[in-house]
Design a protein around this motif. Structure first.
Motif, PDB file in Angstrom:
ATOM      1  N   ASP A 160       8.837  12.372   6.711  1.00 33.81           N
ATOM      2  CA  ASP A 160      10.124  13.029   5.957  1.00 33.81           C
ATOM      3  C   ASP A 160      10.567  12.531   5.379  1.00 33.81           C
ATOM      4  O   ASP A 160      10.941  13.917   4.250  1.00 33.81           O
ATOM      5  N   GLU A 161      10.603  11.420   4.563  1.00 34.09           N
ATOM      6  CA  GLU A 161      11.181  11.317   3.293  1.00 34.09           C
ATOM      7  C   GLU A 161      10.653  10.448   2.418  1.00 34.09           C
ATOM      8  O   GLU A 161       9.493   9.759   2.999  1.00 34.09           O
ATOM      9  N   MET A 162      10.532  10.579   1.291  1.00 31.96           N
ATOM     10  CA  MET A 162       9.791  10.522  -0.215  1.00 31.96           C
ATOM     11  C   MET A 162      10.290   9.541  -1.177  1.00 31.96           C
ATOM     12  O   MET A 162      11.613   9.804  -0.992  1.00 31.96           O
ATOM     13  N   ASP A 163       9.958   8.493  -1.752  1.00 26.64           N
ATOM     14  CA  ASP A 163      10.494   8.173  -3.183  1.00 26.64           C
ATOM     15  C   ASP A 163       9.646   8.404  -3.576  1.00 26.64           C
ATOM     16  O   ASP A 163       8.261   8.291  -3.724  1.00 26.64           O
ATOM     17  N   LEU A 164      10.191   8.049  -4.786  1.00 28.88           N
ATOM     18  CA  LEU A 164       9.484   8.180  -6.235  1.00 28.88           C
ATOM     19  C   LEU A 164       9.086   7.291  -6.952  1.00 28.88           C
ATOM     20  O   LEU A 164      10.347   6.188  -7.617  1.00 28.88           O
ATOM     21  N   MET A 165       7.638   6.484  -7.659  1.00 29.48           N
ATOM     22  CA  MET A 165       7.703   5.326  -8.027  1.00 29.48           C
ATOM     23  C   MET A 165       7.163   5.192  -9.007  1.00 29.48           C
ATOM     24  O   MET A 165       6.451   6.552  -9.339  1.00 29.48           O
ATOM     25  N   PHE A 166       7.389   4.358  -9.983  1.00 36.63           N
ATOM     26  CA  PHE A 166       6.560   4.703 -10.778  1.00 36.63           C
ATOM     27  C   PHE A 166       5.341   3.366 -11.448  1.00 36.63           C
ATOM     28  O   PHE A 166       6.156   2.185 -11.635  1.00 36.63           O
ATOM     29  N   VAL A 167       4.277   3.520 -11.333  1.00 36.13           N
ATOM     30  CA  VAL A 167       3.624   2.713 -11.190  1.00 36.13           C
ATOM     31  C   VAL A 167       3.079   2.281 -12.489  1.00 36.13           C
ATOM     32  O   VAL A 167       1.565   3.776 -12.913  1.00 36.13           O
ATOM     33  N   PRO A 168       2.649   1.168 -13.067  1.00 40.58           N
ATOM     34  CA  PRO A 168       2.097   0.428 -14.003  1.00 40.58           C
ATOM     35  C   PRO A 168       0.278   0.798 -13.639  1.00 40.58           C
ATOM     36  O   PRO A 168       0.203   0.033 -12.985  1.00 40.58           O
TER      37      PRO A 168
ATOM     38  N   THR B 246       1.227  -1.058   0.124  1.00 35.59           N
ATOM     39  CA  THR B 246       0.143  -0.037   0.216  1.00 35.59           C
ATOM     40  C   THR B 246       1.138   1.361  -0.003  1.00 35.59           C
ATOM     41  O   THR B 246       1.664   1.782   1.067  1.00 35.59           O
ATOM     42  N   LEU B 247       0.734   2.198  -0.577  1.00 30.18           N
ATOM     43  CA  LEU B 247       1.369   3.227  -1.256  1.00 30.18           C
ATOM     44  C   LEU B 247       0.610   4.603   0.123  1.00 30.18           C
ATOM     45  O   LEU B 247      -0.607   4.879  -0.371  1.00 30.18           O
ATOM     46  N   ASP B 248       1.750   5.465   0.545  1.00 29.68           N
ATOM     47  CA  ASP B 248       0.724   6.963   1.323  1.00 29.68           C
ATOM     48  C   ASP B 248       1.592   7.553   0.584  1.00 29.68           C
ATOM     49  O   ASP B 248       1.872   8.271   0.521  1.00 29.68           O
ATOM     50  N   LEU B 249       0.675   8.551  -0.331  1.00 29.98           N
ATOM     51  CA  LEU B 249       0.324   9.000  -1.814  1.00 29.98           C
ATOM     52  C   LEU B 249       0.716  10.349  -1.353  1.00 29.98           C
ATOM     53  O   LEU B 249      -0.014  10.684  -0.524  1.00 29.98           O
ATOM     54  N   CYS B 250       1.569  11.041  -1.572  1.00 31.76           N
ATOM     55  CA  CYS B 250       1.962  12.611  -1.050  1.00 31.76           C
ATOM     56  C   CYS B 250       1.254  13.304  -2.634  1.00 31.76           C
ATOM     57  O   CYS B 250       0.309  14.648  -2.538  1.00 31.76           O
ATOM     58  N   HIS B 251       1.875  13.074  -3.383  1.00 31.45           N
ATOM     59  CA  HIS B 251       1.765  13.740  -4.453  1.00 31.45           C
ATOM     60  C   HIS B 251       2.153  13.076  -6.044  1.00 31.45           C
ATOM     61  O   HIS B 251       3.038  12.128  -5.927  1.00 31.45           O
ATOM     62  N   ILE B 252       1.397  13.450  -6.957  1.00 30.37           N
ATOM     63  CA  ILE B 252       1.807  12.956  -8.491  1.00 30.37           C
ATOM     64  C   ILE B 252       2.153  13.540  -9.390  1.00 30.37           C
ATOM     65  O   ILE B 252       1.593  14.824  -9.697  1.00 30.37           O
ATOM     66  N   PRO B 253       3.403  14.082  -9.490  1.00 28.42           N
ATOM     67  CA  PRO B 253       4.626  15.007 -10.698  1.00 28.42           C
ATOM     68  C   PRO B 253       4.026  14.083 -12.239  1.00 28.42           C
ATOM     69  O   PRO B 253       4.796  15.008 -12.505  1.00 28.42           O
ATOM     70  N   GLY B 254       4.000  12.976 -12.162  1.00 29.60           N
ATOM     71  CA  GLY B 254       3.551  13.271 -13.648  1.00 29.60           C
ATOM     72  C   GLY B 254       2.932  11.774 -13.764  1.00 29.60           C
ATOM     73  O   GLY B 254       1.976  10.438 -13.225  1.00 29.60           O
ATOM     74  N   ILE B 255       2.024  12.052 -15.214  1.00 27.00           N
ATOM     75  CA  ILE B 255       0.605  10.986 -15.247  1.00 27.00           C
ATOM     76  C   ILE B 255       0.970  10.419 -17.263  1.00 27.00           C
ATOM     77  O   ILE B 255       1.606  11.516 -17.683  1.00 27.00           O
ATOM     78  N   GLU B 256       1.648   9.628 -17.588  1.00 25.26           N
ATOM     79  CA  GLU B 256       1.854   8.728 -18.648  1.00 25.26           C
ATOM     80  C   GLU B 256       0.672   8.105 -19.367  1.00 25.26           C
ATOM     81  O   GLU B 256       0.048   7.159 -18.519  1.00 25.26           O
ATOM     82  N   ALA B 257       0.580   7.707 -20.446  1.00 31.07           N
ATOM     83  CA  ALA B 257      -0.627   6.449 -21.167  1.00 31.07           C
ATOM     84  C   ALA B 257      -0.526   5.531 -20.741  1.00 31.07           C
ATOM     85  O   ALA B 257      -1.732   4.548 -19.654  1.00 31.07           O
ATOM     86  N   ARG B 258      -0.071   4.680 -20.179  1.00 33.43           N
ATOM     87  CA  ARG B 258       0.129   3.499 -19.517  1.00 33.43           C
ATOM     88  C   ARG B 258       0.793   3.271 -17.616  1.00 33.43           C
ATOM     89  O   ARG B 258       1.058   2.475 -17.159  1.00 33.43           O
ATOM     90  N   TRP B 259       1.556   4.362 -17.201  1.00 34.21           N
ATOM     91  CA  TRP B 259       1.620   4.360 -16.148  1.00 34.21           C
ATOM     92  C   TRP B 259       1.930   6.137 -14.992  1.00 34.21           C
ATOM     93  O   TRP B 259       1.774   6.463 -15.931  1.00 34.21           O
ATOM     94  N   VAL B 260       2.107   6.390 -13.974  1.00 34.92           N
ATOM     95  CA  VAL B 260       1.730   7.126 -13.068  1.00 34.92           C
ATOM     96  C   VAL B 260       3.215   7.438 -12.417  1.00 34.92           C
ATOM     97  O   VAL B 260       3.545   6.609 -12.445  1.00 34.92           O
ATOM     98  N   ALA B 261       3.315   8.662 -11.883  1.00 31.22           N
ATOM     99  CA  ALA B 261       4.396   8.449 -11.413  1.00 31.22           C
ATOM    100  C   ALA B 261       3.943   9.506 -10.071  1.00 31.22           C
ATOM    101  O   ALA B 261       3.207   9.701 -10.096  1.00 31.22           O
ATOM    102  N   ALA B 262       4.323   8.211  -8.680  1.00 29.52           N
ATOM    103  CA  ALA B 262       3.594   8.912  -7.606  1.00 29.52           C
ATOM    104  C   ALA B 262       4.978   8.766  -6.449  1.00 29.52           C
ATOM    105  O   ALA B 262       5.594   8.536  -6.622  1.00 29.52           O
TER     106      ALA B 262
END
Length: 65
Positions: free
Chosen positions: A31-39, A5-21
């Motif tokens: 305190d810290e965040m990771d950038l994930m690319f989720v299909p 389960t991802l605790d989302l802060c914001h979405i910096p990018g949306i593409e046709a097949r995936w979302v950057a979260a």
């Protein structure tokens, strides 16, 4: 894919097949965040949860210096 389960802060990018979260590593400290690319195919459910006002780490203290 692994049931995380991802605790989302914001979405910096949306593409046709995936979302950057940008997601919190630790939802307790935020305190810290990771950038994930989720299909999109891996997303099975989205839950929007509004935390109680006392649990939100954002705010202002107008009385302090």
């Amino acid at each position: 894919m692994d049931g995380t389960t991802l605790d989302l802060c914001h979405i910096p990018g949306i593409e046709a097949r995936w979302v950057a979260a940008e997601v919190y590593r630790d939802r307790e400290t935020c305190d810290e965040m990771d950038l994930m690319f989720v299909p999109y195919g891996l997303i099975t459910r989205i839950t929007v949860s509004m935390w109680h006002r006392n649990q939100r780490p954002i705010g202002f203290n107008l009385g302090g210096a």
